[in-house]
Write a protein that holds these residues in place. Structure first.
Motif, mmCIF file in Angstrom:
data_model
loop_
_atom_site.group_PDB
_atom_site.id
_atom_site.type_symbol
_atom_site.label_atom_id
_atom_site.label_comp_id
_atom_site.label_asym_id
_atom_site.label_seq_id
_atom_site.Cartn_x
_atom_site.Cartn_y
_atom_site.Cartn_z
ATOM 1 N N PRO A 25 0.794 -1.243 0.000
ATOM 2 C CA PRO A 25 0.000 0.000 0.000
ATOM 3 C C PRO A 25 0.824 1.289 0.000
ATOM 4 C CG PRO A 25 -0.932 -1.597 1.510
ATOM 5 C CD PRO A 25 0.381 -2.154 1.052
ATOM 6 N N ALA A 26 1.939 1.299 0.700
ATOM 7 C CA ALA A 26 2.727 2.520 0.789
ATOM 8 C C ALA A 26 3.700 2.677 -0.378
ATOM 9 C CB ALA A 26 3.500 2.550 2.098
ATOM 10 N N ALA A 27 3.847 1.622 -1.155
ATOM 11 C CA ALA A 27 4.771 1.661 -2.299
ATOM 12 C C ALA A 27 4.242 0.729 -3.378
ATOM 13 C CB ALA A 27 6.186 1.249 -1.875
ATOM 14 N N PRO A 28 3.082 1.046 -3.949
ATOM 15 C CA PRO A 28 2.432 0.126 -4.890
ATOM 16 C C PRO A 28 3.281 -0.243 -6.098
ATOM 17 C CG PRO A 28 1.395 2.300 -4.917
ATOM 18 C CD PRO A 28 2.308 2.279 -3.758
ATOM 19 N N GLU A 29 4.152 0.653 -6.509
ATOM 20 C CA GLU A 29 4.996 0.380 -7.675
ATOM 21 C C GLU A 29 5.981 -0.752 -7.406
ATOM 22 O OE1 GLU A 29 5.077 3.017 -5.811
ATOM 23 O OE2 GLU A 29 7.132 3.181 -5.038
ATOM 24 N N PHE A 30 6.200 -1.071 -6.129
ATOM 25 C CA PHE A 30 7.132 -2.138 -5.774
ATOM 26 C C PHE A 30 6.682 -3.483 -6.341
ATOM 27 C CE2 PHE A 30 10.414 -4.214 -3.475
ATOM 28 C CZ PHE A 30 9.883 -5.384 -2.975
ATOM 29 N N ILE A 31 5.384 -3.684 -6.469
ATOM 30 C CA ILE A 31 4.871 -4.956 -6.976
ATOM 31 C C ILE A 31 5.401 -5.229 -8.379
ATOM 32 C CG2 ILE A 31 2.786 -6.250 -7.571
ATOM 33 C CD1 ILE A 31 3.211 -5.852 -4.567
ATOM 34 N N SER A 32 5.601 -4.193 -9.155
ATOM 35 C CA SER A 32 6.107 -4.348 -10.527
ATOM 36 C C SER A 32 7.618 -4.162 -10.619
ATOM 37 C CB SER A 32 5.426 -3.343 -11.461
ATOM 38 O OG SER A 32 4.042 -3.569 -11.504
ATOM 39 N N ASN A 33 8.245 -3.746 -9.542
ATOM 40 C CA ASN A 33 9.679 -3.449 -9.580
ATOM 41 C C ASN A 33 10.374 -4.106 -8.393
ATOM 42 O OD1 ASN A 33 9.971 -1.356 -11.870
ATOM 43 N ND2 ASN A 33 8.252 -0.592 -10.668
ATOM 44 N N ASN A 34 10.625 -5.384 -8.524
ATOM 45 C CA ASN A 34 11.315 -6.110 -7.459
ATOM 46 C C ASN A 34 12.118 -7.236 -8.093
ATOM 47 O OD1 ASN A 34 9.568 -8.619 -7.518
ATOM 48 N ND2 ASN A 34 8.016 -7.044 -7.123
#
Length: 121
Positions: A25-34
């Motif tokens: 929730p606090a870093a939604p872009e992380f789901i696509s960038n890990n």
């Protein structure tokens, strides 16, 4: 630090289905960038075990115990990773955890708080 949040757990009868979700929730872009995302589970009194992986290139992998019944996927438009669980068995009962690696050189390891799945016979 990235906080992962799982949802979608519950109680079902054997043969039923559930879909788990994992978000950041606090870093939604992380789901696509890990560096890769995983599902683990831990049954009462047992060690945590790996269930499934979706790599950064989209390739997937499954433990033998869930192969053919579980499907991991990622919806980048919704910044969410999923675990579709079909044909559930009582032995699938466990707390399910979302995990991801990220950061510099993929050294950081992030976990969610877990969501309970209970399958009755």
């Amino acid at each position: 630090q990235v906080q992962l949040v799982e949802s979608g757990g519950g109680s079902v009868q054997a043969g039923g289905s559930l879909r788990l979700s994992c978000t950041a929730p606090a870093a939604p872009e992380f789901i696509s960038n890990n560096c890769g995302m995983h599902w683990f589970r831990q049954a009462a009194g047992k060690q945590r075990e790996w269930v499934s992986t979706i790599a950064s290139d989209g390739s997937t992998g499954y433990a033998d115990s869930v192969k053919g019944r579980f499907t991991v996927s990622k919806d980048k438009s919704k910044d969410t990773m999923y675990l579709q669980m079909d044909g559930l068995k009582p032995e699938d009962t466990a707390t399910y955890f979302c995990n991801a690696r990220g950061g510099s050189y993929c050294r950081s390891d992030y976990w969610g708080q877990g969501t309970q799945v209970t399958v009755s016979s």
